[in-house]
Write a protein that holds these residues in place. Structure first.
Motif, short mmCIF file in Angstrom:
data_model
loop_
_atom_site.label_atom_id
_atom_site.label_comp_id
_atom_site.label_asym_id
_atom_site.label_seq_id
_atom_site.Cartn_x
_atom_site.Cartn_y
_atom_site.Cartn_z
N GLY A 209 0.82 -1.21 0.00
CA GLY A 209 0.00 0.00 0.00
C GLY A 209 0.85 1.25 0.00
O GLY A 209 0.53 2.22 -0.70
N ARG A 210 1.93 1.25 0.79
CA ARG A 210 2.82 2.42 0.80
C ARG A 210 3.51 2.58 -0.55
O ARG A 210 3.78 3.69 -1.00
N LEU A 212 2.19 1.95 -3.43
CA LEU A 212 1.23 2.54 -4.38
C LEU A 212 1.04 4.03 -4.17
O LEU A 212 0.48 4.72 -5.03
N THR A 213 1.49 4.54 -3.03
CA THR A 213 1.36 5.98 -2.77
C THR A 213 2.70 6.70 -2.86
O THR A 213 2.76 7.90 -2.61
N ASP A 214 3.75 5.98 -3.20
CA ASP A 214 5.07 6.58 -3.29
C ASP A 214 5.23 7.24 -4.67
O ASP A 214 5.08 6.58 -5.71
N GLU A 215 5.53 8.53 -4.69
CA GLU A 215 5.61 9.29 -5.94
C GLU A 215 6.73 8.76 -6.84
O GLU A 215 6.54 8.62 -8.06
N LEU A 218 5.62 5.45 -8.34
CA LEU A 218 4.60 5.63 -9.37
C LEU A 218 5.21 6.21 -10.64
O LEU A 218 4.83 5.83 -11.77
N LYS A 244 -3.28 5.00 -13.38
CA LYS A 244 -4.33 5.30 -12.42
C LYS A 244 -5.22 4.10 -12.20
O LYS A 244 -5.60 3.78 -11.06
N VAL A 247 -3.24 1.39 -10.20
CA VAL A 247 -3.10 1.74 -8.79
C VAL A 247 -4.44 1.61 -8.07
O VAL A 247 -4.52 1.10 -6.95
N GLY A 251 -5.03 -0.99 -5.17
CA GLY A 251 -5.41 -0.49 -3.85
C GLY A 251 -6.69 -1.11 -3.37
O GLY A 251 -6.84 -1.47 -2.19
#
Length: 429
Positions: A209-210, A212-215, A218, A244, A247, A251
């Protein structure tokens, strides 16, 4: 007067008193002998006037002979009577070596025999002595202080002796003998009880999960998608759209898995873990791989260095603690000794076993050393100065021996009187 002076004065005073008593007894015995001689002479001188003095003369004559004979016997034990070289006199000085050997053998045979020694040792409650001693907090603290003072020397001795390297090598050898695959299977089996391995899966979900939120992550994924798509699609920003969607889908899936404890992915993870554990238990291929990994790991020089580092850290910790004013090790040792003493006092079976152990150990020690004790005693007696030996024996038993002279005069006198009566009876017939 100091305690040392007092302790040395007591034996000296005791010897002086014994010597004075011996001299008094000798003087009285000699006076009695002189009296017998005087009475004999007087009785013989006036026997013609008073015939009944014949009985007195017979008694005094025989008493004089008995007294002289016993005087000779007593003196002959310690020295030559009147300094004359009479055979079989000065018996004790002449037989010092034989007396020493016989005394040593007598003590060995009668005082250090197995049965008397065991009987005497069985009378002692060694466990009670140990328990009472350890149960005293002051004594336990003193013992713990003594033990911790030995710790630095002990650790230094271990370093000098090479014991540290020896123990490290033996530990690595023992570890090498342990089969890794079954051990790992057992550990993982315990870990998977009650599905505790699912917590590990939960951590994986959080990490994903972390991600998928790491710039940066991504951006790297979007660049990879752009490389794979045709150039025409990139003109319409299809890479952003696909990223998008990916992800969002990933998620959503992770949320579903996290929320559902019986999700198919979790069940698949369960099956994977169970199969992996079973393979570790039964598969020879897994066992060979595990053993190869273990050997490679143990063969690395870092392992011995690690053992040395652990030892040095342990040693530094121990030495620092034992030097501290409030040593934790010393406090724990003192408490441990007190607890041992209290538990020992309350456990009759352990006390009985402990006492029996003391009896066996000490009896065996005495049995193995008694010949040495006999030899030691004999050697000590042989080294005694003859004059000192004679003086010591005479001082301690001479007073009692002087009473033999009194008995000799009395028994001799009565025997002489009886013979005189028999003589008169026979002559009258």
């Amino acid at each position: 007067m100091s305690s040392t002076e007092a302790s040395s004065a007591v034996p000296f005073r005791d010897q002086t008193e014994k010597l004075a008593a011996l001299r008094r007894t000798k003087a009285i015995a000699t006076a009695a002998l002189i009296l017998c001689v005087t009475v004999f002479a007087a009785a013989k001188a006036f026997e013609s006037y008073w015939p009944w003095l014949g009985f007195v003369a017979a008694f005094a004559e025989a008493a004089t002979i008995g007294g002289l004979a016993d005087w000779y016997a007593v003196v002959a034990l310690f020295k030559r009577p009147l300094g004359l070289p009479i055979p079989h006199t000065a018996i004790i000085p002449a037989n010092q070596n034989r007396i020493a050997d016989n005394l040593g053998r007598f003590i060995e045979a009668n005082f250090l025999a197995p049965e008397p020694v065991r009987e005497k040792l069985e009378e002692v409650d060694f466990s009670a002595l140990v328990s009472d001693w350890l149960s005293d907090p002051k004594r336990a603290d003193g013992l713990s202080r003594f033990v911790v003072r030995l710790v630095p020397q002990t650790l230094a001795a271990i370093d000098r002796s090479g014991l540290r390297g020896f123990v490290a090598d033996r530990m690595l050898e023992q570890v090498e003998k342990v089969p890794v695959a079954p051990l790992a299977a057992g550990l993982l089996g315990a870990f998977t009880e009650d599905r505790r391995h699912q917590k590990l899966f939960d951590q994986f979900i959080k990490v994903a999960g972390r991600f998928l939120t790491d710039e940066e992550a991504l951006a790297a994924m979007r660049e990879k998608i752009r490389e794979e798509l045709p150039s025409l699609f990139n003109l319409f920003r299809a890479d952003a759209y696909l990223l998008k969607k990916i992800v969002a889908s990933a998620g959503s899936l992770l949320e579903e898995v996290h929320a559902d404890k019986d999700h198919p992915m979790r069940l698949e993870f369960d099956r994977f873990m169970l199969k992996f554990i079973e393979d570790l238990r039964s598969s020879r291929a897994y066992a060979r791989r595990a053993e190869a990994m273990k050997r490679n790991f143990l063969a690395r020089p870092e392992m011995k260095a690690l053992a040395g580092d652990v030892w040095e850290s342990f040693r530094a910790l121990i030495e620092q603690d034992v030097k501290a004013q409030n040593s934790v090790i010393r406090a724990h040792l003192a408490n441990m000794f007190v607890e041992i003493g209290r538990h020992l006092a309350g456990d009759a079976k352990i006390r009985a076993d402990m006492n029996q152990g003391f009896v066996v150990a000490l009896a065996s020690f005495v049995e193995s050393q008694k010949s040495g004790v006999s030899t030691f005693i004999a050697d000590q007696v042989k080294r005694w100065d003859l004059a000192q030996l004679t003086r010591l024996l005479e001082m301690n038993i001479g007073r009692d021996l002087q009473y033999i002279r009194f008995n000799g005069m009395l028994i001799g006198g009565l025997a002489g009187l009886a013979l005189y009566v028999v003589e008169l009876t026979l002559l009258s017939n």
